[in-house]
Design an enzyme around this catalytic site. Structure first.
Site, PDB file in Angstrom:
ATOM      1  CG  MET A 132     -11.455   3.104   2.380  1.00  0.00           C
ATOM      2  SD  MET A 132      -9.844   3.065   3.181  1.00  0.00           S
ATOM      3  CE  MET A 132      -8.802   3.133   1.727  1.00  0.00           C
ATOM      4  CB  SER A 166      -0.889   0.007   1.247  1.00  0.00           C
ATOM      5  OG  SER A 166      -1.459   1.291   1.400  1.00  0.00           O
ATOM      6  CG  MET A 184      -8.501   7.023   2.505  1.00  0.00           C
ATOM      7  SD  MET A 184      -7.699   7.040   4.122  1.00  0.00           S
ATOM      8  CE  MET A 184      -6.729   5.520   4.032  1.00  0.00           C
ATOM      9  CG  ASP A 213      -5.227   2.385   1.033  1.00  0.00           C
ATOM     10  OD1 ASP A 213      -6.162   1.573   1.003  1.00  0.00           O
ATOM     11  OD2 ASP A 213      -4.065   2.095   1.382  1.00  0.00           O
ATOM     12  CG  HIS A 267      -3.969  -1.600  -1.519  1.00  0.00           C
ATOM     13  ND1 HIS A 267      -5.088  -2.365  -1.799  1.00  0.00           N
ATOM     14  CD2 HIS A 267      -4.333  -0.788  -0.495  1.00  0.00           C
ATOM     15  CE1 HIS A 267      -6.072  -2.038  -0.975  1.00  0.00           C
ATOM     16  NE2 HIS A 267      -5.653  -1.075  -0.179  1.00  0.00           N
ATOM     17  CG  ASP A 285      -6.220  -2.913   3.353  1.00  0.00           C
ATOM     18  OD1 ASP A 285      -5.158  -2.595   3.909  1.00  0.00           O
ATOM     19  OD2 ASP A 285      -6.882  -2.138   2.622  1.00  0.00           O
TER      20      ASP A 285
HETATM   21  C1  DX5 Z   1      -6.314   1.428   5.749  1.00  0.00           C
HETATM   22  C2  DX5 Z   1      -5.952   1.138   4.334  1.00  0.00           C
HETATM   23  C3  DX5 Z   1      -4.820   0.202   4.200  1.00  0.00           C
HETATM   24  C4  DX5 Z   1      -3.533   0.702   4.797  1.00  0.00           C
HETATM   25  C5  DX5 Z   1      -2.880  -0.495   5.387  1.00  0.00           C
HETATM   26  O1  DX5 Z   1      -7.442   2.213   5.776  1.00  0.00           O
HETATM   27  O2  DX5 Z   1      -7.059   0.583   3.642  1.00  0.00           O
HETATM   28  O3  DX5 Z   1      -4.616  -0.200   2.856  1.00  0.00           O
HETATM   29  O4  DX5 Z   1      -2.659   1.292   3.885  1.00  0.00           O
HETATM   30  O5  DX5 Z   1      -1.783  -0.071   6.102  1.00  0.00           O
HETATM   31  P1  DX5 Z   1      -1.023  -1.008   7.136  1.00  0.00           P
HETATM   32  O6  DX5 Z   1      -0.544  -2.206   6.384  1.00  0.00           O
HETATM   33  O7  DX5 Z   1       0.097  -0.136   7.613  1.00  0.00           O
HETATM   34  O8  DX5 Z   1      -2.000  -1.371   8.215  1.00  0.00           O
HETATM   35 ZN    ZN Z   2      -6.583  -0.325   1.612  1.00  0.00          ZN
END
Ligand code: DX5
Ligand code: ZN
Length: 223
Positions: A70, A10, A39, A37, A35, A177
């Protein structure tokens, strides 16, 4: 569980001042997917990337880009993500009224369609659309931030998710995740996950390429 697994670093936890170097490092380490994310500050209390980052990453690699939305109203992001070169597009079922319509729209645009479940969101939310899914994401933390701890209750939920996919003869990927690292990945794998997102465990390390290899090896460990 046996068979192929995927490691999906990620980039949320990457050093953004040298994103290209960080991405090259994890690709060199054998990362299967990247990946991203997304948001919006509404579905989760944090604001991150948009389609422009996906387009930038697409210039660096041909490997699948795994977009995790998200956001509220994920329907607004499907075309921009497809245009930017995303390969997988996952959203949360609470974020839109017409879940099946958005899954179909994602496939229509040539992407794999995924649904993500928060820790408190029941598997029942996806039961009626299993045949529309290419990926089921079981969140192992509450979404919004990297670097949180894996919630132990998630392991049993992963088992139930695997049982659901098997019962429906679904070949969807089962992704996890949040808080995935050397200490937690084997349990998630043994419970039936086959695709592993990791942010902090990979980019918080001085050697991200080595950490990708390490995570893959840990999946071979019996728990
Ligand atoms: C959290 C994200 C994850 C995040 C995971 O809301 O969806 O993808 O990047 O990070 P780690 O592996 O550090 O928990
Ligand atoms: Zn994620």
């Amino acid at each position: 569980m046996s068979g192929a697994i995927r490691i999906a670093p990620s980039i949320l936890s990457a050093d953004l001042t040298r994103l290209a170097d960080q991405v090259r490092a994890v690709l060199e380490g054998g990362a299967d997917w990247l990946h991203v994310d997304v948001m919006d500050g509404r579905f989760v209390p944090n604001l991150t990337f948009g389609a422009n980052i996906v387009a930038a990453l697409r210039k660096l690699t041909d490997r699948p880009i795994d977009v995790h939305l998200m956001v509220v109203e994920p329907e607004r992001y499907i075309d921009p993500m497809a245009d930017a070169g995303a390969s997988v597009c996952t959203f949360h079922p609470e974020a839109t009224i017409h879940v099946q319509r958005q899954l179909a729209a994602i496939r229509q645009r040539g992407m794999l369609a995924g649904l993500a479940l928060n820790p408190a969101s029941p598997l029942a939310l996806v039961e009626d659309v299993v045949s529309d899914l290419d990926l089921l994401l079981v969140m192992t933390v509450n979404p919004g931030f990297g670097g949180q701890s894996y919630l132990p209750a998630a392991t049993e939920k992963i088992q139930r998710a695997r049982a659901l996919l098997q019962a429906r003869r679904s070949r969807a990927f089962l992704e996890v995740d949040g808080g995935i690292g050397p200490e937690t990945i084997a349990a998630a794998h043994a419970a039936g996950a086959d695709t592993f997102v990791a942010g902090n465990a990979i980019f918080g390390s001085p050697d991200p390429a080595r950490q990708v290899r390490e995570l893959r090896q840990r999946c071979a460990v019996q728990v």
